[in-house]
Motif scaffolding. Structure first.
Motif, PDB file in Angstrom:
ATOM      1  N   SER A  91       0.832  -1.216   0.000  1.00 57.61           N
ATOM      2  CA  SER A  91       0.000   0.000   0.000  1.00 57.61           C
ATOM      3  C   SER A  91       0.861   1.258   0.000  1.00 57.61           C
ATOM      4  N   ARG A 111      -8.456   2.757   1.882  1.00 58.69           N
ATOM      5  CA  ARG A 111      -9.631   1.924   2.131  1.00 58.69           C
ATOM      6  C   ARG A 111      -9.404   1.207   3.456  1.00 58.69           C
ATOM      7  N   LYS A 118     -12.885  -8.199   8.023  1.00 52.94           N
ATOM      8  CA  LYS A 118     -12.473  -7.210   7.028  1.00 52.94           C
ATOM      9  C   LYS A 118     -13.659  -6.510   6.361  1.00 52.94           C
ATOM     10  N   VAL A 194      -4.709   0.099   1.409  1.00 53.57           N
ATOM     11  CA  VAL A 194      -5.549  -0.613   2.372  1.00 53.57           C
ATOM     12  C   VAL A 194      -4.950  -0.527   3.773  1.00 53.57           C
TER      13      VAL A 194
END
Length: 282
Positions: A91, A111, A118, A194
């Motif tokens: 990420s 995100r 999750k 993420v």
């Protein structure tokens, strides 16, 4: 890219976060700001994560503790997370590529996946539906971000003077987001990035709700034109269903009125219009 982690009395959660961050393939420098913890946080970091830079503050500065961490950042970009959040592999690498390619972007919000299952954080669903349009191949344009799940240009953070210490915690992102927008920076939701979030059980939710309401009102009067500040403040109070909480939030806000007036700097018209467009969709 440097990662700044803010923590207070959550050594168990911090261990998990640092294990995840230390295992990232990007191997970013990590700075932990220990916000006056009275538990084993300092000993844990020094003993088990000697490669991590530890800053132990004498007292809990709340969100403004991040300012101390950023003061030590030597990289052009800084990623933030809390002791119950962490960045997933690649990420940060993707974030660097995006920021290198898009110099107009000041902040990228990740995100956020919540819990062991999750689930998408509801705030991300709201970001996906932003009325401000889409920034090229990155994601929707925003007027705010999540403090523990964003990557920022270090220069943008410094230019906006970081987090205001009077807020402590709760909605502290709104003021710095406004100032970044006012300086011409773009804030973008980038779902390719993420962050995992396993919410800590060590939360004083009632106090946090009070602070969020108070800080939202303070932010209005710190930056909005008088008429817009008044109407937005009424909207914020109207969204609080608990009458006692609403009264307490108003009382808390009024206690800081003199300080707010002394720190007041009104946003430009374009920034106010962006905010109006987002609020109208709420």
């Amino acid at each position: 890219m440097t990662v700044v982690v803010l923590t207070y009395n959550r050594s168990h959660e911090l261990r998990r976060t640092l294990m995840q961050l230390s295992a990232l393939p990007e191997q970013p420098p990590i700075i932990v700001v220990n916000n006056g913890s009275s538990d084993t946080t300092a000993r844990l970091v020094s003993r088990d994560f000697p490669e991590v830079k530890l800053i132990s503050l004498a007292k809990n500065w709340g969100a403004a503790g991040r300012n101390v961490g950023v003061d030590l950042v030597k990289t052009p970009y800084v990623a933030f997370c809390d002791d119950d959040t962490w960045w997933t592999p690649r990420s940060l690498e993707i974030a660097v590529d995006i920021l290198d390619y898009h110099p107009e972007i000041a902040v990228l919000n990740a995100r956020i996946l919540v819990g062991e299952d999750k689930k998408l954080d509801p705030s991300c669903s709201t970001m996906e539906e932003s009325p401000l349009g889409f920034w090229k191949d990155v994601g929707p344009l925003l007027t705010g971000f999540m403090a523990g799940a964003n990557v920022m240009r270090t220069s943008a953070y410094i230019q906006a003077d970081g987090y205001w210490d009077a807020f402590f915690i709760g909605g502290e992102e709104s003021l710095i987001a406004m100032d970044i927008l006012n300086c011409g920076g773009k804030i973008v939701y980038a779902p390719e990035l993420v962050v995992r979030h396993l919410p800590s059980k060590q939360r004083d939710n009632k106090l946090r709700q009070r602070l969020i309401a108070r800080n939202a009102i303070w932010t209005c009067w710190l930056r909005l034109p008088w008429r817009l500040a008044w109407s937005r403040s009424k909207e914020i109070l109207g969204q609080i269903s608990d009458r006692q909480l609403r009264r307490r939030a108003l009382f808390d806000a009024l206690l800081g009125f003199n300080k707010i007036v002394s720190e007041r700097r009104v946003l430009n018209r374009d920034t106010c219009e962006l905010l109006r467009r987002v609020w109208q969709k709420e």
